[in-house]
Write a protein that holds these residues in place. Structure first.
Motif, PDB file in Angstrom:
ATOM      1  N   THR A  19     -19.651 -17.265  48.124  1.00  0.00           N
ATOM      2  CA  THR A  19     -20.068 -16.972  46.766  1.00  0.00           C
ATOM      3  C   THR A  19     -21.022 -15.777  46.792  1.00  0.00           C
ATOM      4  OG1 THR A  19     -21.937 -18.510  46.907  1.00  0.00           O
ATOM      5  CG2 THR A  19     -19.843 -19.378  46.052  1.00  0.00           C
ATOM      6  N   TYR A  20     -21.037 -15.034  45.732  1.00  0.00           N
ATOM      7  CA  TYR A  20     -21.928 -13.888  45.633  1.00  0.00           C
ATOM      8  C   TYR A  20     -22.217 -13.636  44.152  1.00  0.00           C
ATOM      9  CZ  TYR A  20     -17.555 -11.489  44.504  1.00  0.00           C
ATOM     10  OH  TYR A  20     -16.367 -11.120  43.929  1.00  0.00           O
TER      11      TYR A  20
ATOM     12  N   LYS B 168     -22.414 -15.524  38.925  1.00  0.00           N
ATOM     13  CA  LYS B 168     -22.014 -15.951  40.266  1.00  0.00           C
ATOM     14  C   LYS B 168     -20.493 -15.927  40.368  1.00  0.00           C
ATOM     15  CE  LYS B 168     -23.931 -17.359  44.137  1.00  0.00           C
ATOM     16  NZ  LYS B 168     -24.662 -18.634  44.223  1.00  0.00           N
ATOM     17  N   ARG B 169     -19.996 -15.376  41.449  1.00  0.00           N
ATOM     18  CA  ARG B 169     -18.562 -15.271  41.679  1.00  0.00           C
ATOM     19  C   ARG B 169     -18.212 -15.876  43.030  1.00  0.00           C
ATOM     20  NH1 ARG B 169     -16.678 -11.616  37.843  1.00  0.00           N
ATOM     21  NH2 ARG B 169     -18.362 -10.472  36.801  1.00  0.00           N
ATOM     22  N   ALA B 170     -16.928 -16.064  43.269  1.00  0.00           N
ATOM     23  CA  ALA B 170     -16.481 -16.671  44.522  1.00  0.00           C
ATOM     24  C   ALA B 170     -15.270 -15.922  45.056  1.00  0.00           C
ATOM     25  CB  ALA B 170     -16.137 -18.142  44.315  1.00  0.00           C
TER      26      ALA B 170
END
Length: 501
Positions: A243-244, A251-253
């Motif tokens: 995740t970042y 938040k993204r994955a």
């Protein structure tokens, strides 16, 4: 440079209809006055011209790629023109995507003979003409792909999909073999890969590019089971989830899936979103109500997929999967052949999408969830047939899925889980029996097309199914090549190869 009218003159159905200086708008206006048949003919004719133009473009891309090799440094063709690579030069000239430019370079280089051409475009010298080694170099295994591309039976996209899917020949373990045996084994491998290429060329007209790639990859694994396991384990080692936070603060994955995880995710998504994607209509009342509710849901497919993943995670934590899937549980069904002597194949494949996995994966799943035995002949035709009832049973549906691998309609790549079982003999009109050899898998769209569009399907005994257009034109509904390999229907049966240690 040729004008628009010059190019349009190459299209027989348009020839003479456009005046000098006519542009695309004028051509489109002319086509609006044409019959449906003529408009389709224009598309077919332009596709044929475009394919010939693409052959020339691909050939040029191959030469550019060879003349831009890293070893040529700054004197290479692309570097001399200020580009980092041949693909960058091709992309700049053609206005294509990076992926398309790389594909053209790959295919173009593959079309070139192995012998190096003249350097920097110099004309070949007289002493080079006709020169050859004492021992003729055998043609590469992908020569059938070269021939098919040059004579118009393949597009460059199909060529690239098959070649990438079949990969490279396995290295032969030289430890217990002498030089002659090694040479013989290498020639057998080359012949086997060439035969697979020919099989896939024959299928190209009836398969999507994506399905050609998947079939080629699975056939490669069937021919090279030890290499298949090594590739499977490599992809398993490369699995990841991270995740970042994006620049917008959200938040993204990102995930890199191994083969089994890929199949599981696809199956989970299909089980939940199938009504949106065109799944089968013949379900029980509760499922029909749920499908209607999902179709009317205002969320996008991406939003539904996200909510589904979160539900699955919660279900895993709470062990309450029924609230997520209802009666249609998600699961990956694997197919593994066992011959008459009880020997189990070392490579299995998934029922949906025909993705290959090592036999050990199938054996692990048998321990976990059991198995269903289906007896088939060398063409995948089930031998246990003959049910006197209107609808195919669940076991018969399994047998159809194993034999057909998905929708059998020409050019359709819908997997078996999206398909409905069609009786080629009408129950009332033909007094048809619900026998497996008189049934065929069709996706919902093509099943409705057949019943409402005047199409029909016939079959003589257990020969190939034949699709009949209302105009009288017929199309053979060829079985998928990868299943022919899986059932041992290739004559002679393909050899398996052992990679180098």
């Amino acid at each position: 440079m040729a004008t628009f009218t010059d190019v349009a003159a190459l299209i027989p159905t348009l020839c003479g209809q456009l005046v000098d200086g006519g542009d695309a708008d004028f051509a489109q206006a002319s086509m609006m006055l044409m019959t449906d048949a003529d408009v389709v003919k224009v598309l077919e004719e332009t596709a044929a011209v475009a394919q010939q133009v693409e052959q020339i473009q691909v050939a040029a891309a191959g030469v550019i790629d060879v003349r831009s090799k890293r070893e040529r440094g700054h004197s290479g063709l692309s570097a001399a023109r200020g580009h980092r690579s041949a693909a960058a030069l091709i992309q700049d000239v053609t206005g294509s995507t990076k992926a398309d430019a790389n594909r053209k370079a790959r295919v173009g280089e593959a079309l070139l003979d192995d012998e190096p051409g003249p350097v920097d475009g110099a004309a070949p010298q007289p002493e080079d003409v006709g020169a050859s080694d004492e021992r003729p170099t055998p043609s590469p295994w992908f020569q059938p792909l070269r021939d098919a591309l040059r004579d118009g039976r393949l597009t460059s996209s199909q060529f690239d999909a098959i070649r990438r899917g079949l990969g490279e020949l396995p290295e032969i373990d030289s430890d217990p073999l002498d030089a002659d045996a090694i040479a013989c084994a290498r020639e057998e491998a080359r012949a086997a890969w060439a035969e697979a290429a020919e099989q896939l060329v024959d299928e190209a007209a009836a398969r999507t590019v994506e399905e050609l790639w998947q079939q080629a990859r699975t056939i490669r694994d069937l021919l090279d089971p030890e290499g298949a396991e090594a590739r499977y384990l490599e992809r398993f080692e490369n699995r990841s989830f991270r995740t970042y936070r994006g620049q917008d603060g959200q938040k993204r994955a990102s995930m890199a899936l191994d083969d089994e995880g890929d199949l599981f995710i696809e199956t989970v998504m299909a089980a939940a979103l199938r009504p949106r994607r065109g799944g089968p209509r013949f379900v029980d009342a509760d499922e029909k109500e749920r499908a209607a509710a999902l179709t009317d849901d205002p969320r996008t497919n991406d939003q539904l997929a996200y909510d589904l993943i979160m539900d699955v995670i919660r279900a895993g934590a709470l062990a309450d999967a029924e609230n997520v899937f209802g009666t249609r549980q998600a699961g990956v069904r694997l197919v593994q052949t066992v011959d008459a002597d009880g020997k189990t194949a070392s490579v299995a494949h998934s029922e949906d999408y025909l993705v290959s996995v090592p036999g050990a994966v199938a054996e692990q799943r048998i321990c976990d969830s059991g198995s269903v035995t289906v007896t088939v002949d060398s063409c995948g035709n089930p031998l246990d047939v003959g049910r006197e009832q209107r609808l195919f049973t669940s076991k018969q549906r399994i047998a159809l899925a194993i034999r057909d691998g998905g929708c059998r309609w020409r050019g359709c790549d819908r997997p078996a889980s999206y398909c409905e079982a069609h009786h080629i003999d009408e129950w009332d009109r033909d007094k048809g029996r619900t026998d497996i050899d008189r049934g065929i898998l069709l996706c919902r769209y093509h099943h409705m097309t057949l019943h409402h569009g005047g199409w029909r399907i016939t079959r003589r005994e257990k020969e190939d199914f034949v699709l009949h257009h209302p105009s009288g034109e017929t199309f053979v509904m060829r079985p998928r090549a990868v299943l022919t390999y899986a059932w041992g229907g290739i004559d002679p049966p393909p050899k398996r190869f052992r990679p180098a240690a």
